[in-house]
Design a protein around this motif. Structure first.
Motif, PDB file in Angstrom:
ATOM      1  N   PHE A 107      40.836  52.508  38.596  1.00  0.00           N
ATOM      2  CA  PHE A 107      41.265  51.907  39.092  1.00  0.00           C
ATOM      3  C   PHE A 107      42.284  51.251  38.423  1.00  0.00           C
ATOM      4  O   PHE A 107      42.362  51.191  37.368  1.00  0.00           O
ATOM      5  N   ALA A 108      43.792  51.092  39.716  1.00  0.00           N
ATOM      6  CA  ALA A 108      44.579  50.220  38.963  1.00  0.00           C
ATOM      7  C   ALA A 108      44.286  49.593  38.824  1.00  0.00           C
ATOM      8  O   ALA A 108      43.784  48.876  39.730  1.00  0.00           O
ATOM      9  N   ILE A 109      45.537  48.466  38.067  1.00  0.00           N
ATOM     10  CA  ILE A 109      45.301  47.109  37.904  1.00  0.00           C
ATOM     11  C   ILE A 109      46.160  46.466  38.980  1.00  0.00           C
ATOM     12  O   ILE A 109      47.024  47.402  39.160  1.00  0.00           O
ATOM     13  N   THR A 110      45.974  46.080  39.777  1.00  0.00           N
ATOM     14  CA  THR A 110      46.568  45.021  41.110  1.00  0.00           C
ATOM     15  C   THR A 110      46.904  43.790  40.346  1.00  0.00           C
ATOM     16  O   THR A 110      46.873  42.922  40.016  1.00  0.00           O
ATOM     17  N   THR A 111      48.431  43.490  41.246  1.00  0.00           N
ATOM     18  CA  THR A 111      48.954  42.169  40.285  1.00  0.00           C
ATOM     19  C   THR A 111      49.079  41.149  42.322  1.00  0.00           C
ATOM     20  O   THR A 111      49.988  41.396  43.202  1.00  0.00           O
ATOM     21  N   PRO A 134      51.796  34.714  38.616  1.00  0.00           N
ATOM     22  CA  PRO A 134      50.978  36.097  39.392  1.00  0.00           C
ATOM     23  C   PRO A 134      49.600  36.230  38.532  1.00  0.00           C
ATOM     24  O   PRO A 134      49.050  35.570  37.828  1.00  0.00           O
ATOM     25  N   LEU A 135      48.321  37.267  39.331  1.00  0.00           N
ATOM     26  CA  LEU A 135      47.476  37.382  38.662  1.00  0.00           C
ATOM     27  C   LEU A 135      46.970  38.390  38.307  1.00  0.00           C
ATOM     28  O   LEU A 135      46.985  39.087  39.910  1.00  0.00           O
ATOM     29  N   VAL A 136      46.703  38.929  37.747  1.00  0.00           N
ATOM     30  CA  VAL A 136      46.305  39.810  36.750  1.00  0.00           C
ATOM     31  C   VAL A 136      44.861  40.855  37.740  1.00  0.00           C
ATOM     32  O   VAL A 136      43.793  39.542  37.606  1.00  0.00           O
ATOM     33  N   LEU A 137      44.342  41.059  38.092  1.00  0.00           N
ATOM     34  CA  LEU A 137      43.503  41.282  38.710  1.00  0.00           C
ATOM     35  C   LEU A 137      42.920  43.137  38.224  1.00  0.00           C
ATOM     36  O   LEU A 137      43.504  44.063  39.225  1.00  0.00           O
ATOM     37  N   ALA A 138      42.242  42.740  37.206  1.00  0.00           N
ATOM     38  CA  ALA A 138      41.620  44.225  37.267  1.00  0.00           C
ATOM     39  C   ALA A 138      40.113  44.628  37.748  1.00  0.00           C
ATOM     40  O   ALA A 138      40.029  43.864  38.274  1.00  0.00           O
ATOM     41  N   VAL A 139      39.987  45.728  38.097  1.00  0.00           N
ATOM     42  CA  VAL A 139      39.020  46.379  38.119  1.00  0.00           C
ATOM     43  C   VAL A 139      37.691  45.894  38.128  1.00  0.00           C
ATOM     44  O   VAL A 139      37.912  45.686  36.541  1.00  0.00           O
ATOM     45  N   LEU A 198      37.564  36.757  27.391  1.00  0.00           N
ATOM     46  CA  LEU A 198      37.136  36.306  28.741  1.00  0.00           C
ATOM     47  C   LEU A 198      37.817  36.004  29.812  1.00  0.00           C
ATOM     48  O   LEU A 198      37.997  35.741  31.229  1.00  0.00           O
ATOM     49  N   LEU A 199      38.809  34.304  29.364  1.00  0.00           N
ATOM     50  CA  LEU A 199      39.801  34.004  29.950  1.00  0.00           C
ATOM     51  C   LEU A 199      40.913  34.348  30.357  1.00  0.00           C
ATOM     52  O   LEU A 199      41.779  33.633  31.227  1.00  0.00           O
ATOM     53  N   ALA A 200      41.256  35.687  29.769  1.00  0.00           N
ATOM     54  CA  ALA A 200      42.500  36.647  30.087  1.00  0.00           C
ATOM     55  C   ALA A 200      41.648  37.960  30.822  1.00  0.00           C
ATOM     56  O   ALA A 200      42.649  38.464  31.276  1.00  0.00           O
ATOM     57  N   LEU A 201      40.924  37.696  31.580  1.00  0.00           N
ATOM     58  CA  LEU A 201      40.105  38.898  32.742  1.00  0.00           C
ATOM     59  C   LEU A 201      41.580  38.858  33.849  1.00  0.00           C
ATOM     60  O   LEU A 201      41.242  40.159  34.372  1.00  0.00           O
TER      61      LEU A 201
END
Length: 314
Positions: free
Chosen positions: A2-6, A13-18, A30-33
């Motif tokens: 899935f695409a990465i969502t911001t 901004p909070l980048v939410l990876a799958v 870990l802290l950069a997930l």
């Protein structure tokens, strides 16, 4: 894939990876997930026998980002993974870890008192002890495992078995023995090239101060006094510390108040919760923690925590 969502929380901004699609191998990663992390407390001790290779392995299979564990120096100087300073609560033996050799400790059945309904329970019916006897060869181990996976492991066993999984390591002893155990952890993780993949914690502030003075490159969480000084007096955490590991309540004191969580975030710290109430070890409670802004779940039910994070991210 899935695409990465911001998304945006306030101005940030909070980048939410799958969820769990890109595992982290170091504390920085870990802290950069960009999402809350799942830490399997004692190897998911309500879902699996705590402090066993079986429990740690199953927690990783469940999707946990990090393994949480306690370490104690055995009588022969071996650094063992054990939640308590004694073996009485979880095993078929009795006595202090410090008075026993690793050979003696590893021979014990660490899953002896484990039940799915209550975790460790000394009063359950015999049929509830699902893994009792696996260690001694009286019961066949689960597929893919051996009797050794239900004995007490060494820290070096975890480092070898999970070379890319970050570890949250609590030093169980205090004072001089705690400092000695911390030194042993530091020497071992440096030797294995994993110094950037561990967080050390202790209920003894002096042990954390010892680590910070002798090994400033090792990540630490503040002890109870340093955490209290931050929340009550506004004293910043010692330089380099950035992870607050907190219970919802401590005695009669409510710790995870909205004000405290907001203060931690405003100061640039992350907050990992360790529920100290078994009623909070479920997906619903984990979701509530996430709604409170908690950055990490150090919990006993890894699969439910992974499900909670996935549902929360949506």
């Amino acid at each position: 894939m899935f695409a990465i969502t911001t998304i945006f929380l306030g101005a940030f901004p909070l980048v939410l990876a799958v969820p769990f699609d890109q595992p982290a191998t170091t504390i920085d990663e870990l802290l950069a997930l960009g999402r809350p992390v799942v830490i399997a407390h004692t190897g998911g001790e309500d879902a699996y026998p705590g402090s066993t290779m079986y429990g740690f392995s199953e927690s990783v299979a469940d999707g946990a980002d990090m393994l949480d564990l306690n370490v104690v120096l055995a009588g022969d100087g071996t650094l063992v993974v054990q939640h308590d300073l004694t073996v009485d609560r979880t095993s078929d033996g009795t006595g202090d870890v410090a008075d026993m050799t690793f050979e003696e400790l590893h021979a014990l059945d660490i899953a002896y008192w484990f039940t799915l309904d209550a975790g460790v329970d000394h009063d359950a019916a015999a049929s509830e002890y699902l893994y009792r006897g696996v260690r001694t060869g009286e019961v066949a181990p689960p597929a893919g495992y051996t009797a050794d996976d239900f004995g007490m492991p060494r820290l070096e066993d975890l480092l070898e078995a999970f070379p890319e999984v970050p570890l949250n390591v609590e030093i169980k002893d205090e004072g001089e023995r705690g400092a000695d155990a911390a030194d042993a952890v530091i020497e071992l993780v440096r030797d294995r090239g994993r110094a950037d993949a561990v967080v050390l914690s202790s209920f003894d502030d002096s042990v954390i101060e010892h680590v910070m003075s002798t090994a400033p490159d090792i990540e630490t969480s503040p002890g109870p006094l340093a955490a209290a000084e931050f929340f009550f007096d506004g004293t910043p955490l010692p330089d380099g510390q950035r992870i607050l590991q907190l219970p919802p309540v401590y005695g009669d004191l409510e710790v995870l108040t909205p004000e405290n969580v907001a203060a931690a975030h405003e100061a640039g710290y992350v907050v990992w919760v360790w529920p100290n109430d078994r009623d909070l070890e479920n997906e619903e409670a984990y979701l509530d923690f996430l709604d409170q802004g908690i950055d990490g779940l150090n919990i006993n039910q890894p699969a439910e925590a992974v499900a909670a994070v996935e549902a929360w991210i949506g």
